[in-house]
Design a protein around this motif. Structure first.
Motif, PDB file in Angstrom:
ATOM      1  N   VAL A 296      36.411  19.648  15.128  1.00 40.61           N
ATOM      2  CA  VAL A 296      37.066  18.443  14.644  1.00 40.61           C
ATOM      3  C   VAL A 296      38.096  18.875  13.604  1.00 40.61           C
ATOM      4  CG1 VAL A 296      36.774  16.255  13.430  1.00 40.61           C
ATOM      5  CG2 VAL A 296      35.032  17.013  15.061  1.00 40.61           C
ATOM      6  N   GLU A 297      39.353  18.684  13.939  1.00 39.15           N
ATOM      7  CA  GLU A 297      40.414  19.098  13.025  1.00 39.15           C
ATOM      8  C   GLU A 297      40.707  18.048  11.973  1.00 39.15           C
ATOM      9  OE1 GLU A 297      43.849  20.248  15.257  1.00 39.15           O
ATOM     10  OE2 GLU A 297      43.038  22.238  15.675  1.00 39.15           O
ATOM     11  N   SER A 298      40.464  16.779  12.314  1.00 44.15           N
ATOM     12  CA  SER A 298      40.740  15.711  11.353  1.00 44.15           C
ATOM     13  C   SER A 298      39.895  14.483  11.684  1.00 44.15           C
ATOM     14  CB  SER A 298      42.230  15.345  11.362  1.00 44.15           C
ATOM     15  OG  SER A 298      42.493  14.284  10.464  1.00 44.15           O
ATOM     16  N   LEU A 299      39.309  13.902  10.649  1.00 40.97           N
ATOM     17  CA  LEU A 299      38.501  12.693  10.821  1.00 40.97           C
ATOM     18  C   LEU A 299      38.664  11.835   9.570  1.00 40.97           C
ATOM     19  CD1 LEU A 299      36.311  10.943  12.214  1.00 40.97           C
ATOM     20  CD2 LEU A 299      34.607  12.371  11.050  1.00 40.97           C
ATOM     21  N   SER A 300      39.010  10.565   9.763  1.00 42.62           N
ATOM     22  CA  SER A 300      39.134   9.641   8.633  1.00 42.62           C
ATOM     23  C   SER A 300      38.733   8.244   9.080  1.00 42.62           C
ATOM     24  CB  SER A 300      40.568   9.629   8.087  1.00 42.62           C
ATOM     25  OG  SER A 300      41.479   9.200   9.085  1.00 42.62           O
ATOM     26  N   ALA A 301      38.221   7.452   8.141  1.00 39.35           N
ATOM     27  CA  ALA A 301      37.797   6.083   8.467  1.00 39.35           C
ATOM     28  C   ALA A 301      37.313   5.387   7.209  1.00 39.35           C
ATOM     29  CB  ALA A 301      36.680   6.094   9.514  1.00 39.35           C
ATOM     30  N   TYR A 302      37.325   4.045   7.271  1.00 41.20           N
ATOM     31  CA  TYR A 302      36.661   3.224   6.274  1.00 41.20           C
ATOM     32  C   TYR A 302      35.365   2.723   6.905  1.00 41.20           C
ATOM     33  CZ  TYR A 302      41.054   3.175   3.690  1.00 41.20           C
ATOM     34  OH  TYR A 302      42.180   3.536   2.997  1.00 41.20           O
ATOM     35  N   VAL A 303      34.228   3.012   6.247  1.00 39.73           N
ATOM     36  CA  VAL A 303      32.924   2.679   6.819  1.00 39.73           C
ATOM     37  C   VAL A 303      32.202   1.691   5.904  1.00 39.73           C
ATOM     38  CG1 VAL A 303      30.715   3.568   7.630  1.00 39.73           C
ATOM     39  CG2 VAL A 303      32.786   4.958   7.889  1.00 39.73           C
ATOM     40  N   HIS A 304      31.660   0.622   6.514  1.00 39.64           N
ATOM     41  CA  HIS A 304      30.886  -0.373   5.778  1.00 39.64           C
ATOM     42  C   HIS A 304      29.589  -0.605   6.531  1.00 39.64           C
ATOM     43  CE1 HIS A 304      30.250  -4.803   4.442  1.00 39.64           C
ATOM     44  NE2 HIS A 304      29.495  -3.968   3.751  1.00 39.64           N
ATOM     45  N   LEU A 305      28.477  -0.339   5.848  1.00 34.44           N
ATOM     46  CA  LEU A 305      27.156  -0.494   6.459  1.00 34.44           C
ATOM     47  C   LEU A 305      26.320  -1.413   5.594  1.00 34.44           C
ATOM     48  CD1 LEU A 305      24.998   2.321   7.987  1.00 34.44           C
ATOM     49  CD2 LEU A 305      23.980   0.802   6.296  1.00 34.44           C
ATOM     50  N   ASP A 306      25.710  -2.434   6.228  1.00 38.08           N
ATOM     51  CA  ASP A 306      24.831  -3.339   5.493  1.00 38.08           C
ATOM     52  C   ASP A 306      23.657  -3.726   6.372  1.00 38.08           C
ATOM     53  OD1 ASP A 306      25.818  -5.200   7.296  1.00 38.08           O
ATOM     54  OD2 ASP A 306      27.193  -6.113   5.848  1.00 38.08           O
ATOM     55  N   SER A 307      22.915  -4.740   5.973  1.00 38.59           N
ATOM     56  CA  SER A 307      21.702  -5.124   6.700  1.00 38.59           C
ATOM     57  C   SER A 307      21.993  -5.730   8.063  1.00 38.59           C
ATOM     58  CB  SER A 307      20.887  -6.117   5.862  1.00 38.59           C
ATOM     59  OG  SER A 307      21.652  -7.280   5.588  1.00 38.59           O
ATOM     60  N   THR A 308      23.232  -6.163   8.304  1.00 41.48           N
ATOM     61  CA  THR A 308      23.561  -6.800   9.584  1.00 41.48           C
ATOM     62  C   THR A 308      24.158  -5.837  10.597  1.00 41.48           C
ATOM     63  OG1 THR A 308      25.783  -7.444   8.830  1.00 41.48           O
ATOM     64  CG2 THR A 308      23.965  -8.981   8.404  1.00 41.48           C
ATOM     65  N   GLY A 309      24.747  -4.724  10.124  1.00 43.44           N
ATOM     66  CA  GLY A 309      25.361  -3.791  11.068  1.00 43.44           C
ATOM     67  C   GLY A 309      26.275  -2.804  10.368  1.00 43.44           C
ATOM     68  N   VAL A 310      27.097  -2.128  11.163  1.00 41.50           N
ATOM     69  CA  VAL A 310      28.024  -1.138  10.635  1.00 41.50           C
ATOM     70  C   VAL A 310      29.422  -1.432  11.174  1.00 41.50           C
ATOM     71  CG1 VAL A 310      27.468   0.462  12.525  1.00 41.50           C
ATOM     72  CG2 VAL A 310      28.541   1.333  10.448  1.00 41.50           C
ATOM     73  N   SER A 311      30.416  -1.300  10.297  1.00 40.82           N
ATOM     74  CA  SER A 311      31.805  -1.533  10.672  1.00 40.82           C
ATOM     75  C   SER A 311      32.620  -0.273  10.392  1.00 40.82           C
ATOM     76  CB  SER A 311      32.405  -2.707   9.887  1.00 40.82           C
ATOM     77  OG  SER A 311      31.699  -3.896  10.146  1.00 40.82           O
ATOM     78  N   VAL A 312      33.536   0.035  11.302  1.00 42.33           N
ATOM     79  CA  VAL A 312      34.437   1.164  11.143  1.00 42.33           C
ATOM     80  C   VAL A 312      35.854   0.645  11.326  1.00 42.33           C
ATOM     81  CG1 VAL A 312      35.152   3.414  12.018  1.00 42.33           C
ATOM     82  CG2 VAL A 312      32.726   2.807  11.993  1.00 42.33           C
ATOM     83  N   SER A 313      36.708   0.854  10.343  1.00 45.70           N
ATOM     84  CA  SER A 313      38.097   0.431  10.448  1.00 45.70           C
ATOM     85  C   SER A 313      39.004   1.629  10.193  1.00 45.70           C
ATOM     86  CB  SER A 313      38.405  -0.696   9.451  1.00 45.70           C
ATOM     87  OG  SER A 313      38.172  -0.277   8.125  1.00 45.70           O
ATOM     88  N   GLU A 314      40.170   1.595  10.851  1.00 48.39           N
ATOM     89  CA  GLU A 314      41.154   2.668  10.744  1.00 48.39           C
ATOM     90  C   GLU A 314      40.532   4.027  11.030  1.00 48.39           C
ATOM     91  OE1 GLU A 314      43.633   2.550   7.293  1.00 48.39           O
ATOM     92  OE2 GLU A 314      43.490   0.369   7.119  1.00 48.39           O
ATOM     93  N   GLY A 315      39.603   4.054  11.995  1.00 44.79           N
ATOM     94  CA  GLY A 315      38.970   5.306  12.378  1.00 44.79           C
ATOM     95  C   GLY A 315      39.923   6.182  13.185  1.00 44.79           C
ATOM     96  N   MET A 316      39.977   7.452  12.843  1.00 45.12           N
ATOM     97  CA  MET A 316      40.862   8.385  13.544  1.00 45.12           C
ATOM     98  C   MET A 316      40.168   9.743  13.642  1.00 45.12           C
ATOM     99  SD  MET A 316      44.691   9.706  12.536  1.00 45.12           S
ATOM    100  CE  MET A 316      44.055  10.705  11.183  1.00 45.12           C
ATOM    101  N   LEU A 317      40.050  10.267  14.857  1.00 42.71           N
ATOM    102  CA  LEU A 317      39.442  11.572  15.088  1.00 42.71           C
ATOM    103  C   LEU A 317      40.385  12.426  15.922  1.00 42.71           C
ATOM    104  CD1 LEU A 317      35.788  12.385  15.968  1.00 42.71           C
ATOM    105  CD2 LEU A 317      37.593  13.327  17.401  1.00 42.71           C
ATOM    106  N   ARG A 318      40.562  13.674  15.493  1.00 42.69           N
ATOM    107  CA  ARG A 318      41.435  14.604  16.210  1.00 42.69           C
ATOM    108  C   ARG A 318      40.706  15.930  16.406  1.00 42.69           C
ATOM    109  NH1 ARG A 318      43.552  10.418  16.442  1.00 42.69           N
ATOM    110  NH2 ARG A 318      45.708   9.796  15.950  1.00 42.69           N
ATOM    111  N   THR A 319      40.646  16.401  17.662  1.00 44.67           N
ATOM    112  CA  THR A 319      40.206  17.761  17.941  1.00 44.67           C
ATOM    113  C   THR A 319      41.448  18.590  18.275  1.00 44.67           C
ATOM    114  OG1 THR A 319      39.901  17.471  20.335  1.00 44.67           O
ATOM    115  CG2 THR A 319      38.078  16.795  18.899  1.00 44.67           C
ATOM    116  N   THR A 320      41.231  19.801  18.751  1.00 41.28           N
ATOM    117  CA  THR A 320      42.376  20.644  19.102  1.00 41.28           C
ATOM    118  C   THR A 320      43.195  20.026  20.224  1.00 41.28           C
ATOM    119  OG1 THR A 320      41.030  22.553  18.489  1.00 41.28           O
ATOM    120  CG2 THR A 320      43.054  22.991  19.718  1.00 41.28           C
TER     121      THR A 320
END
Length: 379
Positions: A296-320
């Motif tokens: 994984v060359e690059s990984l970024s995200a805003y993560v919010h986890l609470d009692s109801t679930g998990v949210s991921v916004s602006e998630g970006m993953l880059r491999t080679t």
């Protein structure tokens, strides 16, 4: 006669003050320090049911204390704790106000050996847990402790060359009868971890976790134990390693979900917040190399986890070769046997066949025959 009475009264008043002053001065005399230390150690050893020894003690003006070769043994003479050196410098005047200010604290070469629930006559760490560890150096400065307000403030803390192993044989049920409220508030400007390893083993669940931090720094740390509110302004990790094993079966070729092993981990996060089950993290940058060969060359995200679930916004993953952009909301109810909520996701990706081949291991060639040998775009 009046003069004689005045001298007598004056002598009676000054005698206790003089005795205290002489006693304070004598405490800085090495033979007196050793004699006092023997009495204190004998009393403490009897109270805790252990043998505590100190090879050397030195107290210098005003309150600079140095201990060498500290050892703690249990009732069968098994060594539980060894400390080569401990130095602490305390400011004397704040003690009169019930405050503790430590100008300097250094711990040199400390070893913990199989500390468990039984270590302190059944009142120790946590039942079913065993702790071993070595600490090369622990140092901090400008520590403030206010016991009445239950507040602790740390400036810079350094932990270096440490290795800790925790074995959990069983987890006891929580004590619902304990109504004690912990109101302590703890803050730290900066925490540096250098060459620190941690291993967790749960033999009954065949679970094992191993981590190593080559160089890590956490700034703006705060903890409010009563409100269950924890925060860190910035987390910066470099040269780290992590492994997760959830099964005793041998590792398979490729990406094995039950045997994850990642090296060369680089992680940068800020605005880490946790409060009563609500976790928020801004992952700015992350990279790693997995044992399977995936990187994984690059990984970024805003993560919010609470009692109801998990949210991921602006998630970006880059491999080679591949990339994924993701916005998702996963309610916990959507993962139950009878889902009562829907998973929501918006994503686009470009998947390279070579990454699929690397991840699938032995199954890779068969799957590759069904996938075109080019970048596969999905959305």
């Amino acid at each position: 006669m009046a003069k004689w009475i005045k001298r007598t009264v004056k002598t009676c008043l000054l005698a206790p003050v003089g005795a205290v002053a002489v006693g304070a001065v004598l405490l800085y005399v090495p033979p007196v320090q050793n004699a006092v230390l023997k009495v204190v150690l004998r009393h403490v050893s009897e109270r805790v049911g252990m043998e505590i020894t100190v090879g050397h003690v030195r107290l210098s003006y005003p309150l600079d204390l140095t201990l060498r070769d500290v050892s703690v043994r249990d009732s069968v003479c098994d060594t539980l704790l060894n400390v080569r050196g401990l130095s602490v410098s305390v400011r004397p005047w704040p003690l009169l106000r019930g405050e503790v200010f430590v100008s300097r604290l250094e711990l040199d070469s400390c070893a913990l050996v199989k500390l468990s629930w039984q270590t302190f006559n059944g009142k120790g760490i946590i039942e079913g847990m065993h702790l071993d560890g070595t600490f090369g150096r622990l140092a901090t400065a400008d520590v403030g402790l206010w016991a009445k307000k239950e507040e602790l403030k740390l400036d810079n803390v350094l932990l270096a060359d440490a290795e800790v192993a925790l074995v959990i044989d069983s987890i006891p049920p929580s004590d619902t009868t304990d109504t004690t409220v912990n109101r302590w508030r703890i803050t730290a400007e900066r925490l540096d971890l250098q060459r620190v390893g941690f291993t967790l083993r749960m033999p009954k669940d065949t679970l094992g976790v191993t981590t190593y931090l080559g160089d890590a720094r956490v700034t703006g740390v705060s903890a409010n134990l009563e409100a269950q509110r924890y925060a860190a302004g910035r987390l910066d990790i470099r040269g780290a390693y992590a492994a997760y094993d959830a099964s005793e079966r041998p590792r398979t070729v490729g990406l094995d979900p039950q045997h994850i092993s990642a090296s060369n981990i680089r992680l940068l996060a800020d605005s880490v917040r946790y409060h009563a089950g609500d976790l928020r993290v801004a992952l700015r940058e992350a990279s790693l190399d997995e044992r399977s060969g995936l990187s994984v060359e690059s990984l970024s995200a805003y993560v919010h986890l609470d009692s109801t679930g998990v949210s991921v916004s602006e998630g970006m993953l880059r491999t080679t070769r591949s990339w994924i952009d993701l916005q998702a909301r996963v309610p916990w109810a959507a993962l139950s046997d009878r889902p009562t909520a829907d998973l929501q996701a918006e994503w686009s990706a470009g998947i390279d066949g070579q990454d699929v081949l690397t991840a699938m291991g032995e199954q890779g060639p068969r799957i590759m025959r069904a996938i075109p040998d080019s970048l596969l775009y999905l959305s």
